[in-house]
Design an enzyme around this catalytic site. Structure first.
Site, mmCIF file in Angstrom:
data_model
loop_
_atom_site.group_PDB
_atom_site.id
_atom_site.type_symbol
_atom_site.label_atom_id
_atom_site.label_comp_id
_atom_site.label_asym_id
_atom_site.label_seq_id
_atom_site.Cartn_x
_atom_site.Cartn_y
_atom_site.Cartn_z
ATOM 1 N N HIS A 56 0.860 -1.181 0.000
ATOM 2 C CA HIS A 56 0.000 0.000 0.000
ATOM 3 C C HIS A 56 0.898 1.233 0.000
ATOM 4 C CE1 HIS A 56 -3.748 2.102 0.877
ATOM 5 N NE2 HIS A 56 -3.002 2.903 1.613
ATOM 6 N N GLY A 88 -3.890 -3.515 -1.063
ATOM 7 C CA GLY A 88 -5.210 -4.079 -0.794
ATOM 8 C C GLY A 88 -6.346 -3.094 -1.024
ATOM 9 N N GLU A 194 -2.391 -12.862 7.428
ATOM 10 C CA GLU A 194 -1.983 -11.717 8.259
ATOM 11 C C GLU A 194 -3.043 -11.269 9.274
ATOM 12 O OE1 GLU A 194 -0.409 -12.096 5.423
ATOM 13 O OE2 GLU A 194 1.643 -11.405 5.756
ATOM 14 N N TYR A 196 -6.356 -10.792 8.722
ATOM 15 C CA TYR A 196 -7.520 -10.068 8.199
ATOM 16 C C TYR A 196 -8.757 -10.990 8.199
ATOM 17 C CZ TYR A 196 -4.211 -6.434 6.833
ATOM 18 O OH TYR A 196 -3.257 -5.446 6.856
ATOM 19 N N ARG A 244 -3.812 -15.759 -0.852
ATOM 20 C CA ARG A 244 -2.752 -15.554 0.139
ATOM 21 C C ARG A 244 -3.181 -16.271 1.410
ATOM 22 N NH1 ARG A 244 2.002 -12.122 0.724
ATOM 23 N NH2 ARG A 244 2.233 -11.609 2.926
ATOM 24 N N HIS A 282 -0.847 -9.502 12.160
ATOM 25 C CA HIS A 282 -0.331 -8.172 12.520
ATOM 26 C C HIS A 282 -0.309 -7.938 14.025
ATOM 27 C CE1 HIS A 282 0.271 -6.996 8.492
ATOM 28 N NE2 HIS A 282 -0.997 -6.856 8.159
ATOM 29 N N GLU A 283 -1.204 -8.601 14.756
ATOM 30 C CA GLU A 283 -1.266 -8.335 16.200
ATOM 31 C C GLU A 283 -0.249 -9.144 17.002
ATOM 32 O OE1 GLU A 283 -5.227 -9.852 15.725
ATOM 33 O OE2 GLU A 283 -5.035 -11.039 17.549
ATOM 34 N N ARG A 318 11.773 -11.081 3.659
ATOM 35 C CA ARG A 318 13.232 -10.888 3.795
ATOM 36 C C ARG A 318 14.040 -11.582 2.689
ATOM 37 N NH1 ARG A 318 16.121 -8.249 5.023
ATOM 38 N NH2 ARG A 318 17.415 -8.754 6.819
ATOM 39 N N ARG A 341 9.090 -4.664 -0.867
ATOM 40 C CA ARG A 341 10.025 -3.584 -0.533
ATOM 41 C C ARG A 341 11.265 -3.571 -1.435
ATOM 42 N NH1 ARG A 341 10.889 -4.502 5.656
ATOM 43 N NH2 ARG A 341 11.147 -6.602 4.839
ATOM 44 N N CYS A 367 14.377 -1.495 6.677
ATOM 45 C CA CYS A 367 14.265 -0.553 7.798
ATOM 46 C C CYS A 367 12.807 -0.171 8.084
ATOM 47 C CB CYS A 367 15.055 0.710 7.468
ATOM 48 S SG CYS A 367 14.422 1.564 6.008
ATOM 49 N N GLN A 369 11.385 2.401 7.429
ATOM 50 C CA GLN A 369 11.231 3.826 7.736
ATOM 51 C C GLN A 369 10.559 4.616 6.613
ATOM 52 O OE1 GLN A 369 15.424 3.981 9.618
ATOM 53 N NE2 GLN A 369 14.607 6.034 9.802
ATOM 54 N N LYS A 599 14.307 12.010 30.055
ATOM 55 C CA LYS A 599 12.857 12.224 29.886
ATOM 56 C C LYS A 599 12.068 11.240 30.739
ATOM 57 C CE LYS A 599 12.848 12.021 25.315
ATOM 58 N NZ LYS A 599 14.215 12.346 24.950
ATOM 59 N N TRP A 613 8.621 -1.673 18.758
ATOM 60 C CA TRP A 613 8.211 -2.715 19.703
ATOM 61 C C TRP A 613 9.175 -3.893 19.680
ATOM 62 C CZ3 TRP A 613 7.142 -7.620 17.894
ATOM 63 C CH2 TRP A 613 6.867 -7.748 16.528
HETATM 64 P P1 NAP Z 1 18.023 10.507 19.507
HETATM 65 O O1 NAP Z 1 17.043 9.521 19.021
HETATM 66 O O2 NAP Z 1 17.699 11.927 19.414
HETATM 67 O O3 NAP Z 1 18.380 10.110 21.005
HETATM 68 C C1 NAP Z 1 19.280 10.834 21.763
HETATM 69 C C2 NAP Z 1 19.191 10.373 23.206
HETATM 70 O O4 NAP Z 1 20.114 11.099 23.964
HETATM 71 C C3 NAP Z 1 17.833 10.574 23.811
HETATM 72 O O5 NAP Z 1 17.509 9.398 24.525
HETATM 73 C C4 NAP Z 1 18.027 11.770 24.770
HETATM 74 O O6 NAP Z 1 17.194 11.476 25.861
HETATM 75 C C5 NAP Z 1 19.500 11.708 25.092
HETATM 76 N N1 NAP Z 1 20.122 13.026 25.223
HETATM 77 C C6 NAP Z 1 20.013 14.082 24.395
HETATM 78 N N2 NAP Z 1 20.763 15.085 24.835
HETATM 79 C C7 NAP Z 1 21.377 14.680 25.954
HETATM 80 C C8 NAP Z 1 22.277 15.279 26.868
HETATM 81 N N3 NAP Z 1 22.714 16.512 26.695
HETATM 82 N N4 NAP Z 1 22.679 14.559 27.924
HETATM 83 C C9 NAP Z 1 22.254 13.293 28.111
HETATM 84 N N5 NAP Z 1 21.403 12.674 27.291
HETATM 85 C C10 NAP Z 1 20.964 13.369 26.218
HETATM 86 O O7 NAP Z 1 19.399 10.349 18.725
HETATM 87 P P2 NAP Z 1 20.219 9.056 18.336
HETATM 88 O O8 NAP Z 1 19.893 7.898 19.176
HETATM 89 O O9 NAP Z 1 21.617 9.533 18.303
HETATM 90 O O10 NAP Z 1 19.732 8.769 16.870
HETATM 91 C C11 NAP Z 1 19.941 9.738 15.821
HETATM 92 C C12 NAP Z 1 18.899 9.558 14.719
HETATM 93 O O11 NAP Z 1 19.090 8.338 14.057
HETATM 94 C C13 NAP Z 1 17.486 9.559 15.265
HETATM 95 O O12 NAP Z 1 16.634 10.245 14.380
HETATM 96 C C14 NAP Z 1 17.134 8.117 15.279
HETATM 97 O O13 NAP Z 1 15.748 7.902 15.148
HETATM 98 C C15 NAP Z 1 17.906 7.612 14.084
HETATM 99 N N6 NAP Z 1 18.172 6.187 14.252
HETATM 100 C C16 NAP Z 1 17.248 5.312 13.853
HETATM 101 C C17 NAP Z 1 17.472 3.967 14.015
HETATM 102 C C18 NAP Z 1 16.463 2.975 13.538
HETATM 103 O O14 NAP Z 1 16.678 1.802 13.669
HETATM 104 N N7 NAP Z 1 15.359 3.371 12.980
HETATM 105 C C19 NAP Z 1 18.626 3.521 14.622
HETATM 106 C C20 NAP Z 1 19.572 4.448 15.043
HETATM 107 C C21 NAP Z 1 19.334 5.791 14.859
HETATM 108 P P3 NAP Z 1 16.985 12.444 27.112
HETATM 109 O O15 NAP Z 1 17.086 13.842 26.566
HETATM 110 O O16 NAP Z 1 15.645 12.090 27.657
HETATM 111 O O17 NAP Z 1 18.074 12.085 28.057
HETATM 112 FE FE1 SF4 Z 2 13.185 -1.293 2.221
HETATM 113 FE FE2 SF4 Z 2 13.528 0.635 4.016
HETATM 114 FE FE3 SF4 Z 2 13.042 1.186 1.458
HETATM 115 FE FE4 SF4 Z 2 11.094 0.208 2.985
HETATM 116 S S1 SF4 Z 2 12.113 2.168 3.228
HETATM 117 S S2 SF4 Z 2 11.627 -0.413 0.910
HETATM 118 S S3 SF4 Z 2 12.266 -1.197 4.216
HETATM 119 S S4 SF4 Z 2 14.841 0.202 2.287
#
Ligand code: NAP
Ligand code: SF4
Length: 707
Positions: A56, A88, A194, A196, A244, A282-283, A318, A341, A367, A369, A599, A613
């Site tokens: 979708h 769908g 899934e 449904y 499916r 999904h659940e 995958r 994907r 990912c 995302q 926080k 999750w």
């Molecule tokens: P983030 O998600 O902004 O997290 C930063 C963490 O540091 C928060 O938990 C914050 O919590 C803490 N923090 C911030 N300032 C602080 C300070 N001065 N002192 C102490 N703690 C502090 O950043 P990130 O983990 O570096 O990730 C960067 C980006 O990459 C984000 O957008 C994230 O979503 C993305 N990312 C995504 C994935 C994925 O799998 N989708 C994986 C890795 C990264 P508090 O302020 O509550 O302490």
């Molecule tokens: Fe694949 Fe991530 Fe692109 Fe979705 S966003 S198709 S999971 S690489």
């Protein structure tokens, strides 16, 4: 250092570039003979073994969205896929996933589908409409289900269907299939998995009826079989019906293996042409498509079915490379490979696979995302590694009117993306990188399940080389290098550096930033505090706990019964290794880890919808202690001193890892801007706070189209 001019840069037209990327260096990847083999369905042939699975996009509900959708599918059809299954579409109002979700039930709705079908039929590609009735997953008060039992993922309790209403839904499925035929579709996919509506009829926990539609297994599958029979009667023999089927419900009230086989045999007898493998509801809190899921983790279940029934089977989940697809086919797992994907990430996937150009494929990194997370937020799907996906008309493959000389400083993913799209648009691109290309993606690739991130870097690098972008690595530029440049535009994609918070003792030898920790993880000891519980804090914890997790460990951790000795293919709690809070025996999860944030909210609350999750559950099961509303007092030889719930505590840890976000590396940009030069900044260098890779790569694309 003065910049060289663009002489010698071989910037060709977009069409020529496309040719280059397809014809250079046929790489040494394995041949894919089975993947390229046609499949004879009797009344029609599919030209190879690829299916673009249902995805979708959100365009289905947009005003004029079908024009964009047609272009989206046209690119995938041009890219060589044999068959596409649409997102769908509901046969009734009650079956819509949300009030505004799409439905096909009237003749006037056929026209917009016809445009889409015609676009796909310009190439030798088949297209099937997926018919999906959400049942109790519908997120509106008109939801219906076999029994009035609320699902954990919708706040609306469904109304139980009467016998008459069930008959009406069967007729509605049939009528939608007929309208699909009228629109020119080659077939339909009946969504029976899934969790449904159809799946809700099959399983005991959601179907507690005592009439002809409930009770015995024969009664519970009556709904699915009557739908298939009724559609087959209406559409005739020369029309594809994919069913499916849920081969692995992944919950304890799911079908047993003998029931799955029986159901599949009946589906065939009812008139289906193909069965597509559905995995999980999904659940259910078991990951089935996220990056933590091992490659082709569920093709074994399709293979099991293939040994028992004689109908072409499609496997999925995958499978994101030609080699993997070929391996599944060679292994006898299935007759076709469904990839949704991976075809979002690269519309030319199939042609590249068939031409031996696997290294030229932009691989899906699982990912979620850019695609599923955005759809859940009510936004149009796209792809993190290919931000043109579903935006083909917004970013057409056309040359810029004026060719410019563009300098790009920094080749993290934002810089790589900008260089790629700028070169594609015919600009003369010179790129500089202080280290090696890839930036934060090189770090991410070390996290369990994310090794494929290296392929994104490899993909962009390969493309830049093919387009003869002038790349200079290993030199950090200073103001004197760029001040007098004659380039038309200078783009700073200089990325970020980890933020070090102002905590007394931050210079203590036990403290390291996440970059150092990931690169030197072998020196990290057994007791660890992680400051910062964002995406990177979770990633680092996962790395420290589950780096050596084997495939078998993974199945066990999530309670998946690969012997299929139990209903739904799930192990009883006592046999699964990840269900107890104390159980840290799987993988190398021997460390004691504290994951902390200031926080006062649940750590990981802001992680992405479809994967957050999984990451929270994975760490909880490994015994990670997550603490919120913490303040940091100091770090010394005794460990990390904090204030928590009004008390002073000392966490006696060996290492403190700082994952407290980032700061932009934008000083060179600011200096040049102050001199009045035409400069741009993208990615983390523009905005470090809450920057993610999706934004960074899209930044690169958007700027390349503005230059
Ligand atoms: P983030 O998600 O902004 O997290 C930063 C963490 O540091 C928060 O938990 C914050 O919590 C803490 N923090 C911030 N300032 C602080 C300070 N001065 N002192 C102490 N703690 C502090 O950043 P990130 O983990 O570096 O990730 C960067 C980006 O990459 C984000 O957008 C994230 O979503 C993305 N990312 C995504 C994935 C994925 O799998 N989708 C994986 C890795 C990264 P508090 O302020 O509550 O302490
Ligand atoms: Fe694949 Fe991530 Fe692109 Fe979705 S966003 S198709 S999971 S690489």
């Amino acid at each position: 250092m003065a910049f060289q001019g663009s002489e010698g840069m071989n910037v060709t037209s977009v069409t020529e570039n496309e040719k280059t990327s397809q014809s250079t260096a046929v790489d040494s990847s394995d041949a894919v003979p089975l993947f390229g083999a046609p499949l004879d369905l009797g009344f029609t042939q599919l030209k190879n073994r690829s299916v673009m699975g249902s995805m979708h996009t959100g365009l289905e509900e947009h005003w004029k969205g079908y024009k964009k959708l047609a272009e989206f599918y046209r690119e995938r059809a041009r890219g060589g896929v044999a068959m596409i299954v649409t997102g769908g579409v509901s046969p009734t109002f009650s079956g819509r996933l949300s009030v505004f979700a799409s439905q096909l039930s009237s003749a006037w709705q056929v026209r917009k589908h016809r445009d889409l079908v015609d676009a796909v039929h310009e190439y030798d590609t088949k297209i099937c409409l997926q018919i999906l009735h959400a049942g109790r997953y519908a997120y509106h008060p008109f939801a219906v289900a076999p029994t009035a039992i609320k699902s954990p993922i919708s706040r609306f309790t469904p109304k139980a269907l009467s016998h008459r209403q069930i008959k009406k839904i069967i007729a509605a499925f049939t009528s939608t299939a007929l309208l699909a035929k009228r629109a020119g579709y080659d077939g339909v996919e009946v969504m029976g998995s899934e969790g449904y509506l159809i799946n809700q009829f099959v399983c005991i926990n959601t179907n507690q009826r005592d009439d002809d539609w409930g009770g015995s297994f024969e009664n519970r599958i009556r709904f699915s079989l009557e739908i298939i029979r009724s559609i087959r009667r209406a559409v005739g023999e020369s029309f594809i019906i994919i069913y499916r089927q849920s081969l692995l419900d992944l919950h304890e009230s799911g079908s047993s293996w003998s029931e799955v086989i029986y159901h599949a045999e009946q589906v065939k007898a009812a008139g289906a042409t193909l069965i597509s493998s559905g995995i999980g509801w999904h659940e259910v809190r078991i990951p089935t498509i996220a990056s933590v899921v091992p490659e082709a983790a569920f093709s074994w279940v399709t293979k099991r079915l293939k040994q028992s029934v004689d109908i072409p089977l499609i496997t999925s989940n995958r499978i994101n490379s030609p080699e993997l697809a070929e391996r599944c086919l060679q292994n006898g797992d299935a007759d076709m490979i469904s990839m949704a994907r991976p075809l979002l990430a690269d519309g030319e996937f199939v042609n590249k696979a068939l031409n031996g150009q696997s290294q030229q494929i932009n691989r899906c990194i699982a990912c979620n995302q850019g695609c599923l997370d955005r759809v859940f937020e009510g936004r149009r799907a796209t792809c993190l590694v290919n931000p043109r996906a579903a935006y083909e008309l917004d970013y057409p493959m056309a040359r810029a009117e004026t060719r410019k000389t563009v300098i790009i400083v920094g080749l993290g993913v934002a810089g790589l993306s900008c260089a790629y799209y700028a070169a594609l648009r015919g600009h003369s691109v010179i790129a500089y990188e202080a280290g090696s290309p890839g930036g934060q993606f090189n770090l991410a690739a070390d996290i369990p399940g994310k090794a494929v991130y290296r392929d994104t870097v490899r993909y962009f690098e390969t493309q830049l080389v093919a387009m003869k972008v002038d790349i200079h690595t290993g030199k950090k530029l200073g103001i004197e290098d760029v001040r007098d440049s004659f380039a038309d535009a200078i783009v700073f994609a200089t990325g970020v550096t980890p933020r070090m918070p102002d905590i007394p003792g931050i210079e203590h030898f036990s403290v390291m930033d996440y970059e150092t920790a990931i690169k030197n993880r072998s020196v990290i000891k057994d007791k660890v505090a992680i400051i910062g519980a964002g995406g990177i804090g979770f990633d680092v914890a996962e790395l420290l706990l589950n780096e050596d997790e084997s495939r078998e460990d993974w199945y066990k951790k999530w309670g998946i019964d690969t012997e299929y000795a139990h209903r739904g293919g799930v192990l009883p709690e006592s046999m699964a290794s990840g269900t107890s809070q104390q159980d840290v025996s799987y993988g190398s999860g021997k460390r004691k880890i504290y994951l902390l944030q200031r926080k006062d909210e649940k750590p990981g609350k802001r992680l992405a919808k479809t994967t957050g999750w999984i990451r929270r559950l994975s760490l909880r099961r490994a015994g990670v202690e997550m603490m919120q509303n913490v303040s940091y007092e100091k770090i010394d030889d005794f460990g990390l001193h904090i204030r928590y719930q009004g008390e002073q505590l000392t966490l006696a840890v060996d290492n403190v890892i700082i994952c407290a976000g980032q700061q932009s590396n934008d000083s060179l940009y600011r200096q040049l801007q102050a001199l009045g030069r035409s400069v741009y900044v993208i990615g983390g260098a523009k905005k470090a706070a809450e920057l993610d890779a999706e934004t960074a790569i899209r930044d690169g694309l958007e700027l390349a189209y503005r230059l």
